[in-house]
Motif scaffolding. Structure first.
Motif, mmCIF file in Angstrom:
data_model
loop_
_atom_site.group_PDB
_atom_site.id
_atom_site.type_symbol
_atom_site.label_atom_id
_atom_site.label_comp_id
_atom_site.label_asym_id
_atom_site.label_seq_id
_atom_site.Cartn_x
_atom_site.Cartn_y
_atom_site.Cartn_z
ATOM 1 N N SER A 46 2.614 9.865 -4.531
ATOM 2 C CA SER A 46 3.212 10.688 -5.705
ATOM 3 C C SER A 46 4.008 11.908 -5.405
ATOM 4 C CB SER A 46 2.381 10.814 -6.837
ATOM 5 O OG SER A 46 2.792 11.692 -7.833
ATOM 6 N N GLY A 47 5.084 12.260 -5.565
ATOM 7 C CA GLY A 47 5.698 13.688 -5.335
ATOM 8 C C GLY A 47 4.880 14.833 -6.123
ATOM 9 N N VAL A 48 4.211 14.496 -7.195
ATOM 10 C CA VAL A 48 3.409 15.300 -8.182
ATOM 11 C C VAL A 48 1.978 15.623 -7.000
ATOM 12 C CG1 VAL A 48 1.899 15.537 -9.991
ATOM 13 C CG2 VAL A 48 4.083 14.396 -10.103
ATOM 14 N N ASP A 49 1.731 14.700 -6.505
ATOM 15 C CA ASP A 49 0.314 14.827 -5.607
ATOM 16 C C ASP A 49 0.691 15.541 -4.523
ATOM 17 O OD1 ASP A 49 -1.105 13.167 -7.449
ATOM 18 O OD2 ASP A 49 -1.104 11.471 -6.392
ATOM 19 N N THR A 173 0.594 0.587 -6.778
ATOM 20 C CA THR A 173 1.008 1.742 -6.869
ATOM 21 C C THR A 173 0.083 2.623 -7.669
ATOM 22 O OG1 THR A 173 3.157 1.340 -6.357
ATOM 23 C CG2 THR A 173 2.885 3.375 -7.406
ATOM 24 N N VAL A 174 -0.447 2.243 -8.660
ATOM 25 C CA VAL A 174 -1.230 2.694 -9.675
ATOM 26 C C VAL A 174 -2.433 3.034 -9.154
ATOM 27 C CG1 VAL A 174 -2.310 2.592 -11.966
ATOM 28 C CG2 VAL A 174 -0.067 1.919 -11.874
ATOM 29 N N LEU A 175 -3.035 2.067 -8.389
ATOM 30 C CA LEU A 175 -4.488 2.264 -7.757
ATOM 31 C C LEU A 175 -4.257 3.370 -6.716
ATOM 32 C CD1 LEU A 175 -5.527 -1.407 -7.344
ATOM 33 C CD2 LEU A 175 -6.252 0.477 -9.002
ATOM 34 N N LEU A 178 -3.955 6.849 -8.306
ATOM 35 C CA LEU A 178 -5.266 7.381 -9.322
ATOM 36 C C LEU A 178 -6.528 7.465 -8.292
ATOM 37 C CD1 LEU A 178 -4.857 5.721 -12.666
ATOM 38 C CD2 LEU A 178 -4.031 7.893 -11.678
ATOM 39 N N ALA A 179 -6.056 6.938 -7.002
ATOM 40 C CA ALA A 179 -7.254 6.752 -5.926
ATOM 41 C C ALA A 179 -8.537 6.003 -6.403
ATOM 42 C CB ALA A 179 -7.678 8.071 -5.500
ATOM 43 N N LEU A 180 -8.122 4.616 -6.955
ATOM 44 C CA LEU A 180 -8.988 3.839 -7.563
ATOM 45 C C LEU A 180 -8.999 2.643 -6.394
ATOM 46 C CD1 LEU A 180 -7.879 3.822 -11.266
ATOM 47 C CD2 LEU A 180 -9.875 4.840 -10.344
ATOM 48 N N ARG A 181 -10.273 2.211 -6.468
ATOM 49 C CA ARG A 181 -10.589 1.261 -5.214
ATOM 50 C C ARG A 181 -9.906 -0.329 -5.621
ATOM 51 N NH1 ARG A 181 -15.226 1.737 -8.113
ATOM 52 N NH2 ARG A 181 -16.408 -0.088 -8.802
ATOM 53 N N ASP A 182 -10.072 -0.792 -6.900
ATOM 54 C CA ASP A 182 -9.496 -2.062 -7.363
ATOM 55 C C ASP A 182 -9.091 -1.939 -8.957
ATOM 56 O OD1 ASP A 182 -12.000 -2.096 -8.733
ATOM 57 O OD2 ASP A 182 -13.144 -3.079 -7.204
ATOM 58 N N ARG A 183 -8.617 -3.379 -9.545
ATOM 59 C CA ARG A 183 -8.192 -3.170 -10.799
ATOM 60 C C ARG A 183 -9.434 -3.212 -11.896
ATOM 61 N NH1 ARG A 183 -3.969 -6.903 -11.917
ATOM 62 N NH2 ARG A 183 -3.646 -7.403 -14.199
ATOM 63 N N SER A 184 -10.828 -3.566 -11.331
ATOM 64 C CA SER A 184 -11.723 -3.264 -12.326
ATOM 65 C C SER A 184 -11.972 -1.862 -12.575
ATOM 66 C CB SER A 184 -13.156 -3.735 -11.961
ATOM 67 O OG SER A 184 -12.853 -5.334 -11.763
ATOM 68 N N ALA A 185 -11.924 -0.897 -11.429
ATOM 69 C CA ALA A 185 -11.828 0.587 -11.799
ATOM 70 C C ALA A 185 -10.874 0.939 -12.537
ATOM 71 C CB ALA A 185 -11.900 0.992 -10.135
ATOM 72 N N ALA A 186 -9.647 0.323 -12.397
ATOM 73 C CA ALA A 186 -8.483 0.873 -13.150
ATOM 74 C C ALA A 186 -8.583 0.722 -14.536
ATOM 75 C CB ALA A 186 -7.026 0.461 -12.531
ATOM 76 N N ILE A 187 -9.316 -0.476 -14.823
ATOM 77 C CA ILE A 187 -9.445 -0.860 -16.253
ATOM 78 C C ILE A 187 -10.539 0.167 -17.025
ATOM 79 C CG2 ILE A 187 -10.481 -2.484 -17.531
ATOM 80 C CD1 ILE A 187 -9.186 -4.789 -16.045
ATOM 81 N N VAL A 188 -11.624 0.481 -16.308
ATOM 82 C CA VAL A 188 -12.359 1.412 -16.640
ATOM 83 C C VAL A 188 -12.006 2.886 -16.957
ATOM 84 C CG1 VAL A 188 -14.593 2.448 -16.128
ATOM 85 C CG2 VAL A 188 -14.541 0.194 -15.763
ATOM 86 N N ALA A 189 -11.002 3.132 -15.809
ATOM 87 C CA ALA A 189 -10.482 4.548 -16.078
ATOM 88 C C ALA A 189 -9.532 4.471 -17.039
ATOM 89 C CB ALA A 189 -9.902 5.037 -14.662
ATOM 90 N N ALA A 190 -8.693 3.430 -17.151
ATOM 91 C CA ALA A 190 -7.682 3.532 -18.304
ATOM 92 C C ALA A 190 -8.268 3.544 -19.766
ATOM 93 C CB ALA A 190 -6.864 2.297 -17.949
#
Length: 202
Positions: A46-49, A173-175, A178-190
Motif C-alpha cells: 500500500s502506498g499509504v504504508d 491484498t487485504v491480508l 493488514l499484516a494478517l496471517r490468514d482468512r480467520s485472522a482477517a475475520i476476527v480483525a474485521a
C-alpha cells in the motif's frame, strides 16, 4: 509522467520504483530526493504504508500522492500517513508541476476535487475517524465486510459482481495490507472493527 517531469525546469527524476518493496529498498540506501510521487496501489503493498514508513524514517522528502482514487477514505488515510499533497492522475501537467513545487517548498496541496471532498468530510464531523482500515480501498473493505459476514469467495464474487479469482486476489491484498496471517485472522480483525454486516444488506 517521467517525460513530463524531466521537461520541467529545475525538476529531474532521480529514481523510480515499481512497488512498495522496491521503494523502501531505494530509500534504505540513502537515496536523496526532495519530493516523492506516490501511488496508493503498489501491487505488492500500500502506498499509504510506504508513505508512513518514509515519513517516519526519512522526514526530509515530501510525499505527493498521485493516484486514481478520489474517495475521502483514501485522502484521509494518505494525509494521516504524512503525505503533503494529493493529486488525481487526471490532473493537467501544470497542476502536477504546481503541486510538486508546493510540496518541495513544504506546503500542503490538494487538487480541487479532492479538497472539496476533504472539506465536506471535515464539515461532516468525526465520520472519518470511524472508517475501519483506512489503508484499504473501498472495494477491499467491501470484500472484507462480506468475508467477515461468513461468505466464501464465490458468494462474495456473486454479491459484488466480480470473478472468484478477483475476490481471491483482493483477499490476499487485504491480508498483506493488514499484516494478517490468514482468512480467520482477517475475520476476527474485521468484526472487531464493526464489519461483518454485509451479508444482511440483501
Amino acid at each position: 509522467m517521467t517525460a513530463l517531469l524531466d521537461s520541467l525546469p529545475g525538476i529531474s527524476v532521480v529514481g523510480q520504483a515499481d512497488g512498495a518493496t522496491a521503494a523502501l529498498a531505494l530509500f534504505a540506501g540513502g537515496h536523496a530526493t526532495d519530493v516523492v510521487l506516490m501511488d496508493l496501489d503498489l501491487g505488492d503493498g500500500s502506498g499509504v504504508d510506504v508513505t508512513r514508513e518514509l515519513v517516519r524514517t526519512r522526514p526530509g522528502p515530501g510525499v505527493l500522492v498521485v493516484t486514481m482514487h478520489e474517495d475521502e477514505d483514501a485522502v484521509v488515510a494518505a494525509v494521516r500517513a504524512g503525505a503533503r499533497g494529493y493529486l488525481v492522475k487526471s490532473a493537467p501537467p501544470d497542476a502536477v508541476e504546481r503541486a510538486i513545487r508546493a510540496v518541495a517548498a513544504g506546503e500542503m496541496i490538494l487538487s480541487p476535487a479532492v479538497a472539496e471532498r476533504a472539506l465536506a468530510y471535515v464539515l461532516g464531523g468525526t465520520r472519518a475517524a470511524r472508517v475501519p482500515f483506512p489503508q484499504l480501498t473501498q472495494r477491499e473493505r467491501e470484500v472484507l465486510d462480506l468475508v467477515a459476514a461468513g461468505l466464501d469467495n464465490v458468494a462474495v464474487a456473486r454479491r459484488l459482481g466480480l470473478s472468484p479469482k478477483t475476490v481471491r486476489n483482493t483477499v490476499a491484498t487485504v491480508l498483506a495490507k493488514l499484516a494478517l496471517r490468514d482468512r480467520s485472522a482477517a475475520i476476527v480483525a474485521a468484526r472487531a472493527q464493526g464489519l461483518g454486516g454485509g451479508a444482511l444488506d440483501a
